[in-house]
Design an enzyme around this catalytic site. Structure first.
Site, PDB file in Angstrom:
ATOM      1  N   GLY A 124     -41.917  -9.721 -37.635  1.00 30.06           N
ATOM      2  CA  GLY A 124     -43.265 -10.098 -36.510  1.00 30.06           C
ATOM      3  C   GLY A 124     -43.991 -10.583 -37.489  1.00 30.06           C
ATOM      4  O   GLY A 124     -44.455 -10.310 -38.730  1.00 30.06           O
ATOM      5  N   ARG A 139     -48.799   5.989 -25.741  1.00 25.95           N
ATOM      6  CA  ARG A 139     -49.873   6.222 -26.542  1.00 25.95           C
ATOM      7  C   ARG A 139     -51.067   6.912 -25.001  1.00 25.95           C
ATOM      8  O   ARG A 139     -52.244   7.865 -25.521  1.00 25.95           O
ATOM      9  CB  ARG A 139     -50.796   4.861 -26.124  1.00 25.95           C
ATOM     10  N   CYS A 160     -54.960  -3.581 -29.340  1.00 21.90           N
ATOM     11  CA  CYS A 160     -55.650  -4.187 -30.433  1.00 21.90           C
ATOM     12  C   CYS A 160     -56.909  -3.990 -30.130  1.00 21.90           C
ATOM     13  O   CYS A 160     -58.415  -3.939 -30.599  1.00 21.90           O
ATOM     14  CB  CYS A 160     -55.647  -5.424 -30.702  1.00 21.90           C
ATOM     15  N   HIS A 209     -59.911 -11.373 -32.581  1.00 18.67           N
ATOM     16  CA  HIS A 209     -60.021 -11.003 -30.319  1.00 18.67           C
ATOM     17  C   HIS A 209     -62.126 -10.906 -31.070  1.00 18.67           C
ATOM     18  O   HIS A 209     -61.811 -10.574 -31.825  1.00 18.67           O
ATOM     19  CB  HIS A 209     -59.774  -9.755 -31.065  1.00 18.67           C
TER      20      HIS A 209
HETATM   21  N1  LIG Z   1     -49.883  -9.039 -31.668  1.00 19.10           N
HETATM   22  C1  LIG Z   1     -50.866  -7.993 -31.889  1.00 19.10           C
HETATM   23  O1  LIG Z   1     -52.267  -7.985 -32.090  1.00 19.10           O
HETATM   24  C2  LIG Z   1     -50.244  -7.038 -31.105  1.00 19.10           C
HETATM   25  C3  LIG Z   1     -51.317  -6.021 -31.383  1.00 19.10           C
HETATM   26  C4  LIG Z   1     -51.354  -4.201 -30.889  1.00 19.10           C
HETATM   27  C5  LIG Z   1     -49.754  -3.743 -31.139  1.00 19.10           C
HETATM   28  N2  LIG Z   1     -49.113  -4.996 -30.965  1.00 19.10           N
HETATM   29  C6  LIG Z   1     -47.735  -4.283 -30.647  1.00 19.10           C
HETATM   30  O2  LIG Z   1     -47.282  -4.562 -31.777  1.00 19.10           O
HETATM   31  C7  LIG Z   1     -45.500  -4.816 -31.435  1.00 19.10           C
HETATM   32  C8  LIG Z   1     -45.161  -6.136 -32.046  1.00 19.10           C
HETATM   33  O3  LIG Z   1     -46.253  -7.121 -32.163  1.00 19.10           O
HETATM   34  P1  LIG Z   1     -45.953  -8.655 -32.893  1.00 19.10           P
HETATM   35  O4  LIG Z   1     -47.340  -8.744 -32.246  1.00 19.10           O
HETATM   36  O5  LIG Z   1     -45.483  -8.284 -34.207  1.00 19.10           O
HETATM   37  O6  LIG Z   1     -44.375  -9.264 -31.931  1.00 19.10           O
HETATM   38  P2  LIG Z   1     -43.758 -10.327 -32.954  1.00 19.10           P
HETATM   39  O7  LIG Z   1     -44.101 -10.796 -33.363  1.00 19.10           O
HETATM   40  O8  LIG Z   1     -43.339 -10.780 -31.236  1.00 19.10           O
HETATM   41  O9  LIG Z   1     -41.744  -8.937 -33.276  1.00 19.10           O
HETATM   42  C9  LIG Z   1     -41.971  -8.813 -33.186  1.00 19.10           C
HETATM   43  C10 LIG Z   1     -40.464  -8.557 -34.032  1.00 19.10           C
HETATM   44  O10 LIG Z   1     -39.765  -6.975 -33.420  1.00 19.10           O
HETATM   45  C11 LIG Z   1     -38.572  -7.430 -33.004  1.00 19.10           C
HETATM   46  N3  LIG Z   1     -37.400  -6.557 -32.540  1.00 19.10           N
HETATM   47  C12 LIG Z   1     -38.075  -6.961 -30.901  1.00 19.10           C
HETATM   48  N4  LIG Z   1     -36.994  -6.321 -30.674  1.00 19.10           N
HETATM   49  C13 LIG Z   1     -36.180  -5.675 -31.731  1.00 19.10           C
HETATM   50  C14 LIG Z   1     -35.107  -4.940 -31.235  1.00 19.10           C
HETATM   51  N5  LIG Z   1     -34.267  -4.541 -29.603  1.00 19.10           N
HETATM   52  N6  LIG Z   1     -34.449  -3.939 -32.353  1.00 19.10           N
HETATM   53  C15 LIG Z   1     -34.846  -4.391 -33.699  1.00 19.10           C
HETATM   54  N7  LIG Z   1     -36.469  -5.712 -34.052  1.00 19.10           N
HETATM   55  C16 LIG Z   1     -36.601  -5.912 -32.729  1.00 19.10           C
HETATM   56  C17 LIG Z   1     -38.422  -8.842 -33.861  1.00 19.10           C
HETATM   57  O11 LIG Z   1     -37.096  -8.778 -34.554  1.00 19.10           O
HETATM   58  P3  LIG Z   1     -36.891 -10.254 -34.757  1.00 19.10           P
HETATM   59  O12 LIG Z   1     -37.468 -11.162 -35.271  1.00 19.10           O
HETATM   60  O13 LIG Z   1     -35.155  -9.684 -34.926  1.00 19.10           O
HETATM   61  O14 LIG Z   1     -36.380 -11.045 -33.422  1.00 19.10           O
HETATM   62  C18 LIG Z   1     -39.948  -8.937 -34.489  1.00 19.10           C
HETATM   63  O15 LIG Z   1     -39.762  -8.178 -35.707  1.00 19.10           O
HETATM   64  C19 LIG Z   1     -45.445  -4.873 -30.048  1.00 19.10           C
HETATM   65  O16 LIG Z   1     -45.187  -3.520 -29.667  1.00 19.10           O
HETATM   66  C20 LIG Z   1     -47.324  -5.391 -29.350  1.00 19.10           C
HETATM   67  O17 LIG Z   1     -47.506  -4.389 -28.168  1.00 19.10           O
HETATM   68  C21 LIG Z   1     -48.926  -5.773 -31.373  1.00 19.10           C
END
Ligand SMILES: NC(=O)c1ccc[n+]([C@@H]2O[C@H](COP(=O)([O-])OP(=O)(O)OC[C@H]3O[C@@H](n4cnc5c(N)ncnc54)[C@H](OP(=O)(O)O)[C@@H]3O)[C@@H](O)[C@H]2O)c1
Length: 340
Positions: free
Chosen positions: A12, A99, A130, A243
């Site tokens: 991700g 959290r 974030c 952001h």
């Molecule tokens: N983006 C931000 O700015 C940000 C900031 C703070 C917190 N977060 C948090 O960080 C987390 C990830 O965000 P992201 O932006 O990286 O999302 P993303 O780009 O959609 O990536 C999601 C990741 O989770 C994996 N995943 C999803 N469901 C799964 C499951 N059932 N079992 C194993 N792996 C699974 C996906 O694997 P596959 O590729 O195999 O689907 C992928 O590696 C979320 O909780 C989000 O709220 C994000």
């Protein structure tokens, strides 16, 4: 001797950035496992000059691993983080699941590093949202000097905050504006995001605010001071990464804008770029790939007794997620596990 580290969600946006940052900061890694869902089994991801093959989270055994940096949604975190923690592997979680749990520390290392010792109750540490992370890095040193009473913040949040699907949607819709035959209706976002802004992030709460806005309130209180009042309006904008926030701060004591700028210049994790001329401030495209939270447009708010305005920009995938998680891992190593 270094650490055995697991990155969960390694395919991700945040997981890939975690791998980059662990390598960039030369985190003492003995062994690294990259996990994702079964869908990505065998996908290759980069870690420094190495290539790792992704394993399936559902069948992974966390026994003997020191720490796991989770970057999957709350549902997968709920299923697997307790298993990792029970196996003796300390979880550093990016989802919002833990959290607000009083038994789990919520940490921004520049603000409340002392909270690290609370990890032992559940073997889990939470990483903030974030939009909160970058704001509290700026608020904490100003609060220490002049005691903040109230914060009014408006955010301009990039689409990468909604994961890789959010980035694809902006890309596809932008192209479709010029080529209407490849129309891409909204899916990740509620309305068209290309050439638009959307005042809605996460779900609606009973009082009319959104969960994203509520998170900024609750997390600022948990990390900096429960006495600080926060009101937020969170807006999604057509920016890929980075952001931005317009922050209005009311203090108990008077704080001069020059002194505020000096305090921020001296504070960890902050870079002040504030020239009162065209271009003398930072915009989101300039902060991508950087570790710092950038502060610009610091100025007195003369409509209240002790008020300041500032503009705060940071790479949401870094300080807002992956960098903060790696900084927590460094803190955990330094203060608790003491290997490496
Ligand atoms: N983006 C931000 O700015 C940000 C900031 C703070 C917190 N977060 C948090 O960080 C987390 C990830 O965000 P992201 O932006 O990286 O999302 P993303 O780009 O959609 O990536 C999601 C990741 O989770 C994996 N995943 C999803 N469901 C799964 C499951 N059932 N079992 C194993 N792996 C699974 C996906 O694997 P596959 O590729 O195999 O689907 C992928 O590696 C979320 O909780 C989000 O709220 C994000």
């Amino acid at each position: 001797m270094g650490y055995r580290v697991v990155v969960v969600g390694a395919t991700g946006n945040v997981g890939r950035e975690m791998l980059n940052i662990l390598a960039e900061r030369q985190f003492p890694v003995d062994e690294l496992a990259a996990l994702a869902s079964r869908r990505s089994l065998g996908t290759e991801v980069s870690f420094g000059d190495k290539t790792l093959t992704t394993q399936d989270l559902a069948t992974f055994d966390f026994t003997g691993w020191d720490m796991a940096l989770f970057a999957v949604g709350s549902a997968a975190t709920k299923d697997f983080a307790p298993k990792a923690a029970a196996a003796g592997c300390v979880v550093i979680d990016n989802s919002s699941l833990y959290r607000y749990d009083p038994d789990i520390p919520l940490i921004v290392p520049e603000c409340n590093p002392q909270a690290i010792h609370g990890y032992a109750k559940k073997n889990i540490i939470a990483n903030p949202n974030c939009s909160t992370a970058q704001m509290v890095v700026a608020l904490k040193p100003l609060h220490d000097r002049a005691k903040i009473k109230r914060v009014v913040v408006s955010t301009y949040q990039s689409v990468s905050g909604a994961g890789k699907d959010g980035m694809d949607e902006l890309w596809d819709q932008t192209k479709a504006v010029y080529n209407p035959t490849s129309e891409r209706p909204p899916k990740t976002f509620q309305k068209q995001i290309a050439f638009n802004v959307i005042p809605h992030i996460d779900t609606f709460m009973e009082d009319g605010s959104t969960k994203e806005e509520w998170k900024m309130v609750a997390e600022t209180k948990k990390i900096v001071d429960t006495a600080i009042k926060v009101t937020a309006t969170c807006v999604r904008v057509p920016v890929f990464v980075g952001h931005s926030e317009a922050v209005n701060i009311e203090f108990e004591e008077f704080l001069d804008e020059d002194e505020a700028r000096d305090i921020l210049r001296e504070s960890p994790g902050i870079m002040v770029i504030d020239k009162r001329e065209p271009g003398g401030y930072v915009t989101p495209v300039e902060c991508v790939g950087d570790f710092a939270t950038f502060i610009s447009r610091v100025r007195q708010d003369s409509t209240i007794e002790n008020g300041l305005n500032l503009w705060c920009v940071s790479d949401n995938l870094r300080k807002g997620a992956a960098l903060n998680a790696v900084q927590i891992a460094e803190l955990l190593g330094r203060e608790v596990l003491k290997k490496g």
